[in-house]
Design a protein around this motif. Structure first.
Motif, PDB file in Angstrom:
ATOM      1  N   ALA A 191      -2.411   4.486   7.781  1.00  0.00           N
ATOM      2  CA  ALA A 191      -2.134   3.360   6.891  1.00  0.00           C
ATOM      3  C   ALA A 191      -1.543   2.187   7.663  1.00  0.00           C
ATOM      4  O   ALA A 191      -1.870   1.021   7.395  1.00  0.00           O
ATOM      5  CB  ALA A 191      -1.185   3.796   5.781  1.00  0.00           C
ATOM      6  N   ARG A 192      -0.701   2.470   8.633  1.00  0.00           N
ATOM      7  CA  ARG A 192      -0.039   1.395   9.380  1.00  0.00           C
ATOM      8  C   ARG A 192      -1.006   0.712  10.353  1.00  0.00           C
ATOM      9  O   ARG A 192      -0.967  -0.515  10.519  1.00  0.00           O
ATOM     10  CB  ARG A 192       1.190   1.947  10.106  1.00  0.00           C
ATOM     11  N   VAL A 193      -1.864   1.485  10.990  1.00  0.00           N
ATOM     12  CA  VAL A 193      -2.870   0.886  11.870  1.00  0.00           C
ATOM     13  C   VAL A 193      -3.835   0.033  11.050  1.00  0.00           C
ATOM     14  O   VAL A 193      -4.153  -1.110  11.402  1.00  0.00           O
ATOM     15  CB  VAL A 193      -3.637   1.982  12.642  1.00  0.00           C
ATOM     16  N   TRP A 194      -4.313   0.604   9.954  1.00  0.00           N
ATOM     17  CA  TRP A 194      -5.241  -0.109   9.068  1.00  0.00           C
ATOM     18  C   TRP A 194      -4.579  -1.342   8.473  1.00  0.00           C
ATOM     19  O   TRP A 194      -5.166  -2.430   8.442  1.00  0.00           O
ATOM     20  CB  TRP A 194      -5.710   0.836   7.960  1.00  0.00           C
TER      21      TRP A 194
ATOM     22  N   VAL B 269       2.050  -4.329   3.451  1.00  0.00           N
ATOM     23  CA  VAL B 269       3.279  -3.561   3.658  1.00  0.00           C
ATOM     24  C   VAL B 269       3.031  -2.111   3.255  1.00  0.00           C
ATOM     25  O   VAL B 269       2.614  -1.837   2.135  1.00  0.00           O
ATOM     26  CB  VAL B 269       4.444  -4.134   2.827  1.00  0.00           C
ATOM     27  N   VAL B 270       3.279  -1.180   4.163  1.00  0.00           N
ATOM     28  CA  VAL B 270       3.111   0.240   3.873  1.00  0.00           C
ATOM     29  C   VAL B 270       4.397   0.791   3.280  1.00  0.00           C
ATOM     30  O   VAL B 270       5.472   0.676   3.881  1.00  0.00           O
ATOM     31  CB  VAL B 270       2.739   1.028   5.147  1.00  0.00           C
ATOM     32  N   GLU B 271       4.284   1.343   2.088  1.00  0.00           N
ATOM     33  CA  GLU B 271       5.436   1.911   1.391  1.00  0.00           C
ATOM     34  C   GLU B 271       5.227   3.425   1.254  1.00  0.00           C
ATOM     35  O   GLU B 271       4.234   3.855   0.698  1.00  0.00           O
ATOM     36  CB  GLU B 271       5.562   1.297  -0.015  1.00  0.00           C
ATOM     37  N   ASN B 272       6.160   4.216   1.770  1.00  0.00           N
ATOM     38  CA  ASN B 272       6.080   5.671   1.644  1.00  0.00           C
ATOM     39  C   ASN B 272       6.720   6.107   0.335  1.00  0.00           C
ATOM     40  O   ASN B 272       7.855   5.750   0.042  1.00  0.00           O
ATOM     41  CB  ASN B 272       6.773   6.352   2.816  1.00  0.00           C
TER      42      ASN B 272
ATOM     43  N   VAL C 124       0.869  -1.174   0.000  1.00  0.00           N
ATOM     44  CA  VAL C 124       0.000   0.000   0.000  1.00  0.00           C
ATOM     45  C   VAL C 124       0.902   1.219   0.000  1.00  0.00           C
ATOM     46  O   VAL C 124       1.677   1.432   0.938  1.00  0.00           O
ATOM     47  CB  VAL C 124      -0.935   0.021   1.229  1.00  0.00           C
ATOM     48  N   TYR C 125       0.820   2.023  -1.050  1.00  0.00           N
ATOM     49  CA  TYR C 125       1.700   3.173  -1.213  1.00  0.00           C
ATOM     50  C   TYR C 125       1.045   4.429  -0.643  1.00  0.00           C
ATOM     51  O   TYR C 125      -0.033   4.831  -1.069  1.00  0.00           O
ATOM     52  CB  TYR C 125       2.047   3.354  -2.688  1.00  0.00           C
TER      53      TYR C 125
ATOM     54  N   VAL D  80       2.930  10.301   1.137  1.00  0.00           N
ATOM     55  CA  VAL D  80       3.578  11.281   2.013  1.00  0.00           C
ATOM     56  C   VAL D  80       4.672  10.595   2.797  1.00  0.00           C
ATOM     57  O   VAL D  80       4.740   9.359   2.854  1.00  0.00           O
ATOM     58  CB  VAL D  80       2.568  11.939   2.988  1.00  0.00           C
ATOM     59  N   ALA D  81       5.527  11.397   3.425  1.00  0.00           N
ATOM     60  CA  ALA D  81       6.629  10.837   4.208  1.00  0.00           C
ATOM     61  C   ALA D  81       6.122  10.157   5.470  1.00  0.00           C
ATOM     62  O   ALA D  81       5.015  10.421   5.948  1.00  0.00           O
ATOM     63  CB  ALA D  81       7.605  11.953   4.569  1.00  0.00           C
ATOM     64  N   ALA D  82       6.938   9.275   6.019  1.00  0.00           N
ATOM     65  CA  ALA D  82       6.591   8.581   7.255  1.00  0.00           C
ATOM     66  C   ALA D  82       6.460   9.571   8.405  1.00  0.00           C
ATOM     67  O   ALA D  82       7.136  10.591   8.441  1.00  0.00           O
ATOM     68  CB  ALA D  82       7.662   7.546   7.578  1.00  0.00           C
TER      69      ALA D  82
END
Length: 334
Positions: free
Chosen positions: A57-60, A73-76, A43-44, A47-49
């Motif tokens: 995004a990370r909680v979801w 996997v969250v990708e910034n 999941v892109y 915005v920056a971390a």
């Protein structure tokens, strides 16, 4: 039609063949639905971390990983007001393994602010579902002694061009929301773009700019610390945390597009079973008490409806509103 032709059409062997083909197709479809995902789903986030969108995004993603039986996997991939991430995802295979954490800026505003945009929201993406809704807050530095939207309008009219406001970048919603308000009231302020809402808020607190708009997660901590004064809420309703601060509509601003949102988008042609599973996982996410508590810490609320249809309807509505607004303001990115 002759009797021979009629019986030829209903030839039992042909019917059996057709039935077998349909069974195989249905079996393959069910197999695909049952096996996805077989590898990590990226999941892109455009915005920056460290920001609100990244945290959401990370909680979801952690919750949805368990629901779909795989790894999210969250990708910034920040830059160009989200258009770098959006353009990248638009070119990926529509197999459910590359998704975009879309926003108002990437899906509804960028098509009007960029002269050349490497993606088309309607042509290149399938909407999946809304994930969360949030509002922005316009705040002032205490040194301005401006504590309400009426005071801002009066002071700005008396001192054209004197005041500055920071944003997350040209064409970002934190820019256009304030520009929209300024245009409505006929006031002139100088826009100072930053590479994100966080540095803009840092300079607001230090007094480098007079005003800034930011999401609740960025603005409320500064408000509570007494380092920023809330003037107006860019949203559909007043906030429980700021019951005395009016919305833009209550301040007399008409035609405002509404609250900001985060929505999941997939490359055009993504299988419907993938979209359905992600939608259902998001529905369960908001039904989970622990997940809701985590998102509440980001000052976000859940969608009023899930699935692709509400996303499409809102995007169409926002497009009709933001298009003329951006054109009238002459805001363009290269």
């Amino acid at each position: 039609m002759t009797t021979h032709a009629f019986h030829e059409k209903l030839n039992p062997r042909r019917l059996v063949g057709i039935g077998a083909a349909m069974t195989l197709l249905l079996s393959a479809t069910c197999s695909m639905a049952a096996t996805w995902p077989t590898r990590p789903v990226s999941v892109y986030v455009p915005v920056a971390a460290g920001g609100a969108a990244d945290a959401l995004a990370r909680v979801w993603g952690a919750y949805v990983s368990k629901e779909i039986g795989g790894t999210v996997v969250v990708e910034n991939k920040p830059g160009a007001n989200g258009s770098i991430a959006a353009a990248y995802v638009a070119k990926q295979r529509p197999d459910g393994y590359a998704l975009l954490f879309g926003s108002t800026s990437t899906m509804s505003i960028n098509p009007f602010t960029y002269t050349k945009l490497a993606y088309n929201p309607g042509r290149d993406f399938d909407p999946v579902t809304e994930i969360a809704v949030t509002s922005q807050i316009l705040v002032s530095n205490p040194s301005t002694h401006i504590r309400s939207i009426n005071e801002l309008v009066d002071q700005a009219k008396a001192n054209p061009g004197k005041f500055t406001y920071g944003s997350a970048g040209i064409g970002n919603s934190t820019h256009l929301n304030v520009a929209f308000l300024a245009k409505h009231f006929g006031i002139e302020m100088t826009h100072v773009p930053y590479k994100g809402a966080a540095p803009a808020m840092v300079d607001l607190v230090s007094g480098q700019v007079n005003f800034a708009a930011d999401a609740q997660s960025g603005a409320l901590p500064q408000i509570r610390a007494g380092k920023a004064i809330p003037l107006v809420v860019f949203g559909d309703e007043r906030l429980p945390e700021l019951p005395d601060v009016p919305t833009v509509a209550e301040a007399g601003v008409t035609g405002f597009p509404g609250s900001g949102w985060y929505r999941l988008m997939a490359p055009k042609g993504t299988p419907s079973h993938v979209i359905d599973r992600l939608t259902e996982a998001t529905r369960k996410f908001w039904a989970d008490e622990n997940a809701r508590k985590q998102v509440a810490e980001l000052y976000m609320v859940g969608p009023k409806a899930f699935g692709p249809k509400p996303v499409l309807e809102t995007m169409k509505r926002e497009t009709r509103i933001w298009g003329p607004i951006v054109k009238s303001m002459g805001i363009r990115n290269n």
